[in-house]
Design an enzyme around this catalytic site. Structure first.
Site, PDB file in Angstrom:
ATOM      1  N   GLY A 130     -35.003 -29.564 -34.573  1.00 32.35           N
ATOM      2  CA  GLY A 130     -34.465 -30.397 -33.510  1.00 32.35           C
ATOM      3  C   GLY A 130     -35.435 -30.441 -32.347  1.00 32.35           C
ATOM      4  O   GLY A 130     -36.524 -29.861 -32.387  1.00 32.35           O
ATOM      5  N   GLY A 169     -35.508 -30.638 -27.829  1.00 30.65           N
ATOM      6  CA  GLY A 169     -34.793 -30.617 -26.559  1.00 30.65           C
ATOM      7  C   GLY A 169     -35.746 -30.826 -25.409  1.00 30.65           C
ATOM      8  O   GLY A 169     -36.884 -31.285 -25.591  1.00 30.65           O
ATOM      9  N   GLY A 170     -35.280 -30.493 -24.180  1.00 31.11           N
ATOM     10  CA  GLY A 170     -36.105 -30.682 -23.002  1.00 31.11           C
ATOM     11  C   GLY A 170     -37.343 -29.801 -22.997  1.00 31.11           C
ATOM     12  O   GLY A 170     -38.369 -30.155 -22.428  1.00 31.11           O
ATOM     13  N   PHE A 171     -37.264 -28.628 -23.635  1.00 29.41           N
ATOM     14  CA  PHE A 171     -38.396 -27.700 -23.685  1.00 29.41           C
ATOM     15  C   PHE A 171     -39.443 -28.187 -24.675  1.00 29.41           C
ATOM     16  O   PHE A 171     -40.637 -28.159 -24.410  1.00 29.41           O
ATOM     17  CB  PHE A 171     -37.886 -26.313 -24.079  1.00 29.41           C
ATOM     18  CG  PHE A 171     -38.927 -25.217 -24.025  1.00 29.41           C
ATOM     19  CD1 PHE A 171     -39.039 -24.412 -22.906  1.00 29.41           C
ATOM     20  CD2 PHE A 171     -39.782 -24.989 -25.091  1.00 29.41           C
ATOM     21  CE1 PHE A 171     -39.977 -23.400 -22.850  1.00 29.41           C
ATOM     22  CE2 PHE A 171     -40.728 -23.979 -25.042  1.00 29.41           C
ATOM     23  CZ  PHE A 171     -40.823 -23.185 -23.917  1.00 29.41           C
ATOM     24  N   GLY A 172     -39.012 -28.625 -25.837  1.00 33.64           N
ATOM     25  CA  GLY A 172     -39.928 -29.070 -26.876  1.00 33.64           C
ATOM     26  C   GLY A 172     -39.245 -29.082 -28.224  1.00 33.64           C
ATOM     27  O   GLY A 172     -38.014 -29.084 -28.322  1.00 33.64           O
ATOM     28  N   VAL A 173     -40.047 -29.059 -29.286  1.00 31.42           N
ATOM     29  CA  VAL A 173     -39.527 -29.121 -30.651  1.00 31.42           C
ATOM     30  C   VAL A 173     -39.212 -27.705 -31.150  1.00 31.42           C
ATOM     31  O   VAL A 173     -39.949 -26.761 -30.862  1.00 31.42           O
ATOM     32  CB  VAL A 173     -40.539 -29.800 -31.594  1.00 31.42           C
ATOM     33  CG1 VAL A 173     -39.979 -29.889 -33.015  1.00 31.42           C
ATOM     34  CG2 VAL A 173     -40.881 -31.196 -31.082  1.00 31.42           C
ATOM     35  N   VAL A 174     -38.111 -27.566 -31.893  1.00 29.37           N
ATOM     36  CA  VAL A 174     -37.717 -26.288 -32.486  1.00 29.37           C
ATOM     37  C   VAL A 174     -38.010 -26.343 -33.981  1.00 29.37           C
ATOM     38  O   VAL A 174     -37.613 -27.290 -34.661  1.00 29.37           O
ATOM     39  CB  VAL A 174     -36.222 -25.998 -32.259  1.00 29.37           C
ATOM     40  CG1 VAL A 174     -35.844 -24.650 -32.859  1.00 29.37           C
ATOM     41  CG2 VAL A 174     -35.893 -26.030 -30.771  1.00 29.37           C
ATOM     42  N   LYS A 230     -39.190 -22.229 -30.783  1.00 30.52           N
ATOM     43  CA  LYS A 230     -39.165 -23.347 -29.830  1.00 30.52           C
ATOM     44  C   LYS A 230     -40.514 -23.407 -29.124  1.00 30.52           C
ATOM     45  O   LYS A 230     -40.872 -22.528 -28.356  1.00 30.52           O
ATOM     46  CB  LYS A 230     -38.023 -23.164 -28.831  1.00 30.52           C
ATOM     47  CG  LYS A 230     -37.855 -24.321 -27.878  1.00 30.52           C
ATOM     48  CD  LYS A 230     -36.482 -24.330 -27.207  1.00 30.52           C
ATOM     49  CE  LYS A 230     -36.269 -23.188 -26.274  1.00 30.52           C
ATOM     50  NZ  LYS A 230     -35.008 -23.313 -25.492  1.00 30.52           N
ATOM     51  N   ASP A 267     -26.608 -24.464 -17.243  1.00 36.71           N
ATOM     52  CA  ASP A 267     -26.747 -25.604 -18.158  1.00 36.71           C
ATOM     53  C   ASP A 267     -25.827 -25.445 -19.365  1.00 36.71           C
ATOM     54  O   ASP A 267     -26.264 -25.591 -20.515  1.00 36.71           O
ATOM     55  CB  ASP A 267     -28.204 -25.756 -18.600  1.00 36.71           C
ATOM     56  CG  ASP A 267     -28.508 -27.149 -19.137  1.00 36.71           C
ATOM     57  OD1 ASP A 267     -27.719 -28.078 -18.859  1.00 36.71           O
ATOM     58  OD2 ASP A 267     -29.536 -27.319 -19.816  1.00 36.71           O
TER      59      ASP A 267
END
Length: 559
Positions: free
Chosen positions: A260, A262-267, A281, A378
């Site tokens: 998946g 998210g805001g941090f990057g790809v997991v 992540k 969050d």
């Protein structure tokens, strides 16, 4: 008898004259939906960072169009699409300090004018990653260093870049302070000699006194993000398994399987020691989250441990390659489960209550079991992960903050969180308390009950809280509950869960319960539902989606 009253007589009366009037109000409909909440949060954070005192900067930045904020431009696609901020002119605004990274949160920004201010420091690289940016005006500031090569490359691609008037700024990416290089090696040698002398003296003194030397107390010389780190910045580096980027590539089979993004990057999916599955992540170079959030999450997950918080296996901190390595959660996140993206099974009402209890216990631990308490900031359905037994665990602690103790009641901080889940009181006041988490948890609970979008512009009441309030007023509970449950639930436990959720999303934080109260009330809902289905002694019956667990938890312990 004739009454004759002269004008002089009128003005000599003891009471003043009266003027009667009627106030007429008309309702003005605004068909346009509100400005994008991400843009609103970003511009208000920018306003707070630079302490801008602009009279027109009140209310919605883009609406109504005739009263949009001064020096700010927006685009308006259609009535159902939130306006986006596309230009920002802060020239001659007496700005000081560095160029704030909050600017990159205005993802649709096309023109940025920061000219004729007193901004200092280097030009940040993140400006080159703002893909929509076509004009960047930095004329007449006090910027230093060299212009990032990525920004010069953007200039070749058509970006209008204005840099005149920054006397200490070098416009060539290859600029280096040559005059200082001849002093660099002697300075390093002198510093190294001094460190050696100090260390030897330390060892001599401790050996002489026969006191064991703790090497962890020596000053750290670790480099963090290309800068010399203080002991407080780098103290976490040796406390947990640290992986090299080569090891990260090996454990993920060269980033073969993405789980998946998210805001941090790809997991990515990975495997450690041949058999332990992990989720890796990786920080994306274009991510708005950087080293600060990475470090905050590593330090927090080393300090706190609870069955309902995701566990940190290790991390990678190697130059620009930052990675967080967690325990693998094979059933994804709650959002995926509710949407049906993780399989054909629909979560039963009992399953949903168990997940709610798990998440509540995780939050209770952060708020009460940790000293000082921690606010997650969050909480949302994508940050509630599910293991192989569908046990819920809170994740993503990059925005978490320690909460004050003693007489202090709140932390004043920039607004952070996810639109829809964000506490409106926190958004308006910048005062963060644990009740902000409770508001967000209430939104998640409404998601579990209704399985409906948090914000849906086409709905009669776009926000989920307003829509459910409207439905409750009409006594229409059957249309609130997720149709996929097929009315297979205890109506009493559903009503109680709705009451809990609505108390959590009270507009005022003082009207919200604490997390212990929420967790206990949800346990009662779960027991009521279990009584209805007549749960058997076999806790792993074939009809259950995952192993049932005793809902009575031990009180959270401080770490």
């Amino acid at each position: 008898m004739e009454n004759n009253i002269s004008a002089d007589c009128i003005f000599n009366l003891p009471l003043p004259p009266l003027i009667n009037a009627i106030e007429v109000y008309t309702v003005i409909e605004f068909p346009q939906v509100e400005t994008s909440q991400n843009d609103v949060a970003a511009i208000k954070n920018i306003q707070a960072t630079y302490q801008l005192r602009k009279i027109s900067w009140q209310g919605d930045p883009c609406l109504p169009r005739d009263f949009s904020w001064e020096n700010l431009g927006c685009n308006y696609t259609d009535a159902s699409t939130p306006p986006r901020i596309t230009s920002l002119d802060l020239s001659k605004s007496r700005l000081t300090g560095s160029i704030t990274p909050i600017l990159q949160n205005l993802t649709q920004l096309q023109e940025l004018d920061l000219s004729n201010n007193s901004l200092t420091g280097p030009i940040p690289t993140f400006l080159a990653n703002m893909k929509s940016l076509s004009l960047l005006n930095l004329i007449e500031n006090n910027l230093t260093g060299s212009v990032p090569q990525a920004l010069l490359d953007r200039k070749k691609e058509g970006l209008v870049l204005k840099l005149e008037g920054n006397l200490n700024l070098c416009t060539l990416s290859s600029c280096k302070p040559k005059e200082k290089t001849k002093f660099l090696l002697p300075t390093i040698a002198s510093a190294a000699s001094l460190v050696v002398v100090v260390v030897v003296a330390f060892i001599f003194v401790f050996l002489k006194k026969k006191v064991p030397l703790d090497l962890n107390t020596l000053p750290s010389t670790a480099t963090v993000d290309g800068r010399h780190a203080s002991q407080s910045e780098s103290s976490f580096l040796s406390k947990k398994i640290r992986f090299t980027y080569t090891e990260v590539q090996a454990m993920t089979n060269n980033l073969e399987r993405a789980l998946g993004e998210g805001g941090f990057g790809v997991v990515y999916h990975g495997c450690v020691n041949g058999n332990q599955q992990v989720a890796v992540k990786l920080l994306s170079q274009s991510s708005s989250q950087g080293y600060k959030h990475f470090k905050a999450e590593v330090e927090l997950l080393m300090r706190v441990h609870h069955i309902n918080l995701v566990s940190l296996v290790g991390y990678c901190d190697e130059g620009e390659n930052l990675a967080l390595i967690y325990e693998y959660m094979p059933n994804g996140d709650l959002k995926q489960q509710l949407s049906g993206k993780r399989g054909r099974f629909s979560l039963s009402w009992e399953n949903r209550l168990r997940i709610a209890v798990d998440a509540a216990l995780g939050l209770e631990y952060l708020h009460i079991g940790c000293k000082p308490p921690i606010v997650h900031r969050d909480i949302k359905s994508t940050n509630i992960l599910l293991d192989q037994n569908f046990q819920a665990k809170l994740a993503d602690f990059g925005l978490s903050r320690s909460f004050p103790t003693g007489n202090e009641t709140h932390v004043s901080t920039f607004v952070a969180g996810t639109p829809g889940y964000l506490d409106p009181e926190y958004y308006q006041t910048n005062w963060l308390t644990e009740k902000s988490d409770i508001y967000s948890f209430g939104i998640v609970l409404l998601e579990l009950i209704s399985n409906r979008p948090i914000i849906q512009p086409s709905r009669e009441k776009p926000h989920l809280v307003d829509w459910i309030s409207f439905m409750i007023t009409n006594g229409d509970i059957t249309n609130i509950v997720d149709p996929q449950l097929h009315q297979n639930y205890d109506i009493g436990s559903v009503w109680k869960a709705i009451e809990i959720a609505m108390s959590c999303v009270s507009p005022s934080s003082t009207g919200r319960p604490n997390m212990s109260r929420v967790a206990n009330d949800l346990k009662e809902c779960l027991m009521s539902e279990k009584s209805r289905v007549g749960e058997s002694q076999d806790m792993e019956s074939q009809s259950s989606m995952y192993n049932s667990r005793d809902i009575t938890e031990v009180s959270p312990k401080a770490r």
